[in-house]
Design an enzyme around this catalytic site. Structure first.
Site, PDB file in Angstrom:
ATOM      1  N   ASP A  24       0.798  -1.272   0.098  1.00  0.00           N
ATOM      2  CA  ASP A  24      -0.111   0.017   0.073  1.00  0.00           C
ATOM      3  C   ASP A  24       0.860   1.171   0.002  1.00  0.00           C
ATOM      4  O   ASP A  24       0.435   2.168   0.581  1.00  0.00           O
ATOM      5  CB  ASP A  24      -0.943  -0.056   1.289  1.00  0.00           C
ATOM      6  CG  ASP A  24      -1.934  -1.326   1.251  1.00  0.00           C
ATOM      7  OD1 ASP A  24      -2.389  -1.739   0.176  1.00  0.00           O
ATOM      8  OD2 ASP A  24      -1.828  -1.923   2.335  1.00  0.00           O
ATOM      9  N   HIS A  52      -4.015  -2.186  -7.435  1.00  0.00           N
ATOM     10  CA  HIS A  52      -3.410  -0.977  -7.833  1.00  0.00           C
ATOM     11  C   HIS A  52      -4.469  -0.012  -8.290  1.00  0.00           C
ATOM     12  O   HIS A  52      -5.331  -0.601  -9.379  1.00  0.00           O
ATOM     13  CB  HIS A  52      -2.280  -1.179  -8.581  1.00  0.00           C
ATOM     14  CG  HIS A  52      -1.237  -1.955  -8.174  1.00  0.00           C
ATOM     15  ND1 HIS A  52      -0.577  -3.072  -8.806  1.00  0.00           N
ATOM     16  CD2 HIS A  52      -0.727  -2.086  -7.016  1.00  0.00           C
ATOM     17  CE1 HIS A  52       0.672  -3.557  -8.174  1.00  0.00           C
ATOM     18  NE2 HIS A  52       0.481  -2.862  -6.965  1.00  0.00           N
TER      19      HIS A  52
HETATM   20  P1  IMP Z   1      -2.102 -13.047   1.447  1.00  0.00           P
HETATM   21  O1  IMP Z   1      -0.895 -12.502   0.506  1.00  0.00           O
HETATM   22  O2  IMP Z   1      -3.474 -12.899   1.049  1.00  0.00           O
HETATM   23  O3  IMP Z   1      -1.594 -14.438   1.629  1.00  0.00           O
HETATM   24  O4  IMP Z   1      -1.895 -12.188   2.984  1.00  0.00           O
HETATM   25  C1  IMP Z   1      -0.452 -12.286   3.614  1.00  0.00           C
HETATM   26  C2  IMP Z   1      -0.372 -10.930   4.298  1.00  0.00           C
HETATM   27  O5  IMP Z   1       0.128 -10.141   3.330  1.00  0.00           O
HETATM   28  C3  IMP Z   1      -1.363 -10.576   5.051  1.00  0.00           C
HETATM   29  O6  IMP Z   1      -0.938  -9.701   6.062  1.00  0.00           O
HETATM   30  C4  IMP Z   1      -2.096  -9.368   4.140  1.00  0.00           C
HETATM   31  O7  IMP Z   1      -2.923  -8.428   4.740  1.00  0.00           O
HETATM   32  C5  IMP Z   1      -0.988  -8.919   3.584  1.00  0.00           C
HETATM   33  N1  IMP Z   1      -1.136  -8.475   2.041  1.00  0.00           N
HETATM   34  C6  IMP Z   1      -1.238  -9.014   0.994  1.00  0.00           C
HETATM   35  N2  IMP Z   1      -1.393  -8.355  -0.329  1.00  0.00           N
HETATM   36  C7  IMP Z   1      -1.180  -7.118   0.093  1.00  0.00           C
HETATM   37  C8  IMP Z   1      -1.181  -5.584  -0.225  1.00  0.00           C
HETATM   38  O8  IMP Z   1      -1.676  -5.567  -1.610  1.00  0.00           O
HETATM   39  N3  IMP Z   1      -1.139  -4.588   0.551  1.00  0.00           N
HETATM   40  C9  IMP Z   1      -0.986  -4.819   1.944  1.00  0.00           C
HETATM   41  N4  IMP Z   1      -1.066  -6.151   2.618  1.00  0.00           N
HETATM   42  C10 IMP Z   1      -1.145  -7.150   1.896  1.00  0.00           C
END
Ligand code: IMP
Length: 483
Positions: A24, A52
């Site tokens: 982010d 995005h």
């Molecule tokens: P996953 O990628 O869905 O497996 O999530 C794993 C960790 O990465 C979690 O803490 C999510 O909140 C974080 N996360 C995954 N994608 C994003 C993103 O695009 N922005 C912020 N946090 C993310």
């Protein structure tokens, strides 16, 4: 594009843009700004967990999760092998993009060997999160961990498999079904789910997708090698960020892919020498959602994450927000603010809520030791510092300038293992900010003295030039600082 920026980028044909915090950071906006100087746009990691927001040259808003954001500028889009793909979401995103853009889309390519999402992945993810209990990762629920994990276990369905006859798909899926069966049986008997898609149903869904996706599937690594040979200019779009990289982030509170800069090589099959420079995007005040250590965090994670949901009206009603912000700012500037006040102020000011999940993002202080670590791993040529305008009107703010573990100050770029990261004692210094509002400013000369002083001090502490400084959501709200 700004002439000076164009001249700087001219020398760097293949540029990698990555995030330096926990996602982010506003990578989409930075990619958007430099995109016009590139011919192709490539994703190399992550999947639908990314979000995005970018704008077309005529100002139409496009939200992309899977397709590289260069799509908004009509660039050829390549989804490299390191990207995790949900084909139904891909088709939906294509459809939505066609509606927004109102034109024929450019060439878009999927890799034949990218891990392919099935409903089994999401079921497995729910199971794994439950097994972790209070230590759950707090994922976005897009099946990312199982997609990477089953690939590493050599059991993953791949995008190109949808082109196989159904019988072959069933044979390929059967070992995976057998491996997951005890888990699925348990899920059904505990009442967690009513129905697990059968192997027939999963195979049917794959076969159904094939006529619609066939034209997009190719060997993207071969395609990219040719593009490099033809001296095309390529922009590699990172997703997530270093803190969420599965090797170099805060494991196990990470996403599952290579979101660090080296992921551009791993996720495309291009040799490392191809990548000319890395631009690392960092947030002035970092944020985090989900679980995991965050040394410079202002407030308690769960409280911060639920604050946005519980106070939705503060984010929606401008008048309410203005009164709230002015009260909190007064507290901050009179030295009366608690961590909760700080976090709430910046959360509302920056509308810090997740694009993919709507969860509130917990805010942290500017964290120099973390950035020194991120610089060590990503090796950026420059930084893009986003949301710098958030510090306007703030008299001064703590900045984390060191980490101490067991009373000892850690070296520059040194990071303890994640299970000790929660124990580091942060050393802070109060840094002066500035009174003037810099929202929307786009020239360095019009930045107030206090803001320029802050930038120089930060640049000196990090040892990497800050090329871009974000001052608001608009494309023009970016200061280009030259070389
Ligand atoms: P996953 O990628 O869905 O497996 O999530 C794993 C960790 O990465 C979690 O803490 C999510 O909140 C974080 N996360 C995954 N994608 C994003 C993103 O695009 N922005 C912020 N946090 C993310």
């Amino acid at each position: 594009m700004n002439k000076e920026l164009e001249e700087i980028l001219e020398q760097y044909r293949n540029l990698v843009v990555v995030g330096g915090n926990w996602g982010d950071e506003g990578k989409g906006k930075v990619i958007d700004l430099v995109m016009s100087r590139y011919d192709q746009t490539v994703r190399f990691s992550g999947g639908a967990n990314a979000g995005h927001t970018v704008y077309t040259p005529s100002g139409k808003k496009l939200v992309s999760h899977l397709i590289p954001c260069g799509l908004a500028q009509g660039k050829e889009c390549i989804m490299g092998r390191g990207e995790l793909v949900d084909l139904s979401l891909f088709l939906k995103e294509l459809d939505d993009s066609k509606k927004v853009l109102g034109t024929e889309l450019p060439n878009i390519w999927l890799d034949e060997m990218s891990p392919l999402w099935t409903p089994w992945h999401s079921l497995l993810e729910a199971w794994l999160e439950k097994a972790k209990g209070a230590d759950k990762v707090g994922t976005t629920g897009k099946g990312i961990g199982p997609l990477e994990g089953l690939y590493k276990l050599r059991m993953s369905p791949l995008v190109g498999h949808v082109l196989l006859p159904k019988e072959k798909i069933i044979v390929m899926l059967e070992p995976l079904r057998l491996a997951l069966l005890p888990i699925f049986n348990e899920m059904v008997s505990s009442g967690a789910v009513a129905h697990i898609p059968t192997v027939e149903e999963v195979a049917d869904a794959m076969v159904d997708l094939s006529p619609n996706v066939k034209q997009y599937i190719t060997d993207t690594s071969f395609l990219l090698s040719k593009a490099v040979e033809d001296k095309k200019r390529i922009l590699f779009e990172g997703a997530q960020a270093l803190g969420l990289d599965s090797y170099w982030g805060t494991y196990p509170f990470v996403s599952s892919g290579n979101s660090a800069a080296f992921g551009a090589a791993a996720g495309t099959g291009l040799p490392m020498g191809v990548f000319d420079a890395t631009l690392m995007v960092v947030k002035t005040l970092p944020t985090r959602v989900g679980g995991g250590p965050f040394p410079s965090e202002m407030w308690e994670r769960m409280e911060a994450m639920s604050f946005a949901k519980e106070h939705g009206q503060l984010f929606a009603d401008k008048n309410l927000a203005a009164a709230f912000l002015s009260e909190k700012l007064e507290k901050i500037n009179s030295g009366q603010a608690s961590g909760a006040d700080m976090s709430q102020y910046f959360q509302v000011l920056g509308d810090e809520r997740g694009a993919t999940t709507g969860r509130g993002r917990s805010v942290g202080y500017l964290d120099i030791p973390w950035l020194q670590y991120a610089i060590r791993i990503n090796g950026p040529k420059w930084l893009a510092l986003t949301r710098f305008d958030m510090l306007s009107k703030v008299r001064s703010l703590p900045v984390v300038v060191g980490y101490k573990l067991d009373g000892n100050l850690l070296g520059k770029g040194q990071l303890p293992p994640p299970w000790k990261l929660g124990d580091v004692e942060v050393v802070t210094e109060e840094w002066e900010c500035w009174e003037e509002d810099i929202f929307g400013t786009s020239s360095e000369e019009s930045l107030p003295h206090g803001a320029r002083k802050f930038l120089l001090k930060l640049e000196k502490s990090l040892g990497v030039p800050i090329l871009l400084v974000g001052t608001g959501p608009a494309r023009e709200a970016m200061v280009i600082r030259g070389s």
